[in-house]
Design an enzyme around this catalytic site. Structure first.
Site, PDB file in Angstrom:
ATOM      1  N   ASP A   1       0.818  -1.219   0.000  1.00 19.84           N
ATOM      2  CA  ASP A   1       0.000   0.000   0.000  1.00 19.84           C
ATOM      3  C   ASP A   1       0.845   1.259   0.000  1.00 19.84           C
ATOM      4  OD1 ASP A   1       0.781  -0.757   2.644  1.00 19.84           O
ATOM      5  OD2 ASP A   1      -0.663   0.648   3.478  1.00 19.84           O
TER       6      ASP A   1
ATOM      7  N   ASP B   1      13.005  -5.295   7.262  1.00 24.07           N
ATOM      8  CA  ASP B   1      11.903  -4.488   6.736  1.00 24.07           C
ATOM      9  C   ASP B   1      12.441  -3.155   6.229  1.00 24.07           C
ATOM     10  OD1 ASP B   1       9.326  -3.744   6.092  1.00 24.07           O
ATOM     11  OD2 ASP B   1       8.619  -3.547   8.161  1.00 24.07           O
TER      12      ASP B   1
ATOM     13  N   GLU C   1       0.227  -1.252   5.735  1.00 22.69           N
ATOM     14  CA  GLU C   1       1.277  -0.724   6.609  1.00 22.69           C
ATOM     15  C   GLU C   1       1.055   0.755   6.899  1.00 22.69           C
ATOM     16  OE1 GLU C   1       4.948   1.294   7.813  1.00 22.69           O
ATOM     17  OE2 GLU C   1       3.799   1.592   5.963  1.00 22.69           O
ATOM     18  N   GLU C   2       0.604   1.506   5.897  1.00 27.04           N
ATOM     19  CA  GLU C   2       0.449   2.949   6.073  1.00 27.04           C
ATOM     20  C   GLU C   2      -0.682   3.308   7.029  1.00 27.04           C
ATOM     21  OE1 GLU C   2       2.672   4.796   5.218  1.00 27.04           O
ATOM     22  OE2 GLU C   2       3.639   4.115   3.388  1.00 27.04           O
TER      23      GLU C   2
ATOM     24  N   ASP D   1       8.551   4.218  -1.433  1.00 30.00           N
ATOM     25  CA  ASP D   1       7.871   3.681  -0.262  1.00 30.00           C
ATOM     26  C   ASP D   1       6.561   3.023  -0.684  1.00 30.00           C
ATOM     27  OD1 ASP D   1       6.985   3.182   2.317  1.00 30.00           O
ATOM     28  OD2 ASP D   1       6.270   5.226   2.635  1.00 30.00           O
TER      29      ASP D   1
ATOM     30  N   HIS E   1       6.770  10.495   1.297  1.00 27.51           N
ATOM     31  CA  HIS E   1       5.366  10.837   1.568  1.00 27.51           C
ATOM     32  C   HIS E   1       5.027  12.224   1.025  1.00 27.51           C
ATOM     33  CE1 HIS E   1       4.244   7.812   4.997  1.00 27.51           C
ATOM     34  NE2 HIS E   1       4.797   7.225   3.949  1.00 27.51           N
TER      35      HIS E   1
END
Length: 493
Positions: A128, A222, A195-196, A161, A466
């Site tokens: 995601d 990770d 995850e987000e 990301d 982001h």
């Protein structure tokens, strides 16, 4: 008079002697700290189909897998499309590994090892992405979900990301499977889908499934810290930082309640006024800064690689720690490394200009240093606002900091060696991951959790995280693929 002169002379001699001793101690600490870098022989750069890999990642970016905590089905079609693309793009890997869907949309691949006694490892990534900030679409040089390949970069949300990591792992595994590689130890590839938005439906479900099967992992890798370039003062080389620790996540909702009323007759104390005063006190009385744990070890590791006064400072934190903390407090990114941060994120109160609201609500997000807990932060908030009329409630999904991973393990050494072999110009050091990752859900499966993304980044690149114009260089992406291939060779070959 002579006696006074003698006293002054003795004082001067004592001061000079003290300065000489201090200088000697500082110099000794500088010289005594030798490099901790693993010395590795140069290895040939593995061949990578750079253009083909860039194209596959480009296509993956076009699936708008934007997760939503309140609406988990929002990106269902995009996730299904992405997963079909993964299956079609990496046929050799899919033939070699077993694929499972867990938690509706998360993927777990099991690449069985030849040695059943060897502890397995897990490579994590997430499918995601975060949304584009409303009104900023026009600021992108390339449309955020076009996956454009231009000017030596793969552009778009998720290129960095975290689809870059996910596809780099699969590119490495696909090539190795084509070459008939079989790992000695089992490798799990675990790709969460939320995850987000905390990973509670994805990574948490995968970890629970593995735990139910009695799986214990040697290590988990990770997404995480990066290979930073030109960011640390006094360090001329890139710094590859491995996150051996991660901050906790705690959101508290503050609510002030009073009797609603008419704005023509305001009381001395209103809900908005009480809440505003409380929030100002929280910002003015932040939790204390510390140099401890992973951050202290990072400084110890980097100190011998520094030049000039910076080397003196990091080699003598017993003396210069206050100076270092003052410097770190000057910017948000550096301050976040040494403090449990306080971020005022949401404020709700009132709905009409002539009505005094009965409630004022504020949401405050804290990122907890290892050593702090949600309970200790809640106590800090309660004592700081000092107002019994304001209630404090914890937000669902809060987590204390996971355990810190030690650096004396074979797995940390293997990870360090792999980084140095693929990025020979980089200095490797442990560090603190200031954001949250899916890896925290695996704390019950292993003592060794590492958070590292093999991505080179300068200060301008960090703004894309982001943010606007997220992109990944084609050359950098090829090195990411080389890194994951080398890590598998070193840890499971």
């Amino acid at each position: 008079m002579r006696r006074l002169l003698k006293i002054i002379r003795n004082l001067v001699l004592l001061i000079v002697a003290g300065i000489v001793v201090l200088a000697g101690v500082l110099a000794f600490n500088v010289v005594a700290r030798g490099s901790r870098q693993v010395q590795v022989a140069a290895i040939p750069r593995a061949d990578v189909d750079k253009q083909g890999a860039a194209q596959r990642l480009s296509e993956a970016i076009r699936f708008q897998t934007i997760s939503n905590f309140l609406n988990p089905e929002q990106d269902a079609d995009a996730l299904r499309g992405l997963q079909a693309h993964i299956a079609a793009s990496f046929p050799a890997f899919h033939a070699a590994a077993r694929r499972e869907v867990i938690g509706t949309y998360s993927l777990l691949y099991t690449w069985e090892g030849s040695d059943p006694k060897a502890q397995p490892i897990a490579l994590l990534a997430h499918q995601d992405v975060v949304p584009i900030a409303p009104g900023t679409e026009k600021d992108w040089q390339q449309k955020p979900f076009d996956g454009a390949v231009a000017d030596g970069f793969i552009w778009g949300r998720g290129s960095w990301d975290d689809k870059g990591n996910l596809y780099a792992m699969l590119e490495a595994a696909e090539q190795m499977a084509k070459n008939d590689f079989r790992p000695k130890r089992t490798i799990y590839f675990a790709f969460g889908h939320d995850e987000e938005v905390a990973g509670t439906r994805g990574a948490k479900a995968i970890a629970a499934a593995l735990a139910a099967r009695g799986v214990k992992l040697d290590f988990v890798l990770d997404e995480g810290l990066l290979i930073t370039e030109g960011i640390m003062k006094g360090l001329d080389k890139p710094a590859a930082l491995i996150g051996v620790a991660e901050k906790g996540y705690s959101t508290l909702v503050l609510t002030a309640r009073t009797a609603p009323g008419h704005s023509s007759m305001p009381p001395r104390e209103t809900a908005i006024g009480m809440m505003s005063a409380a929030l100002v006190r929280l910002e003015d009385h932040r939790l204390p800064a510390h140099v401890r744990g992973a951050v202290a070890e990072m400084f110890d590791t980097l100190a011998p690689e520094m030049s000039g006064f910076n080397r003196v400072v990091l080699s003598n934190l017993w003396l210069f720690k206050p100076l270092l903390l003052r410097e770190f407090e000057k910017s948000g990114p550096t301050e976040a490394m040494v403090r449990t941060t306080t971020a005022l994120t949401i404020f709700n109160a009132g709905d009409k200009d002539n009505v005094l609201p009965g409630n004022a609500e504020a949401t405050v997000n804290f990122r907890l240093l290892p050593g702090d807990t949600e309970a200790s932060v809640t106590d800090h908030v309660r004592s700081t606002i000092a107002n019994h009329k304001i209630s404090i409630a914890a937000f669902p999904g809060n987590t204390d900091p996971p355990p810190v991973t030690g650096t004396a393990s074979k797995s940390y050494s293997a990870l360090t060696r792999s980084i140095r072999e693929v990025y020979p110009d980089a200095i490797v050091a442990p560090g603190l991951m200031i954001a949250a990752t899916d890896s925290r859900h695996y704390a019950g499966l292993t003592d060794n959790i590492f958070r590292f993304s093999p991505v080179r980044a300068n200060s301008d690149d960090l703004k894309r995280f982001h943010g606007t114009n997220e992109r990944l260089s084609i050359e950098g992406y090829a090195d990411m693929i080389r890194f994951y291939r080398r890590l598998i060779e070193n840890t499971a070959g």
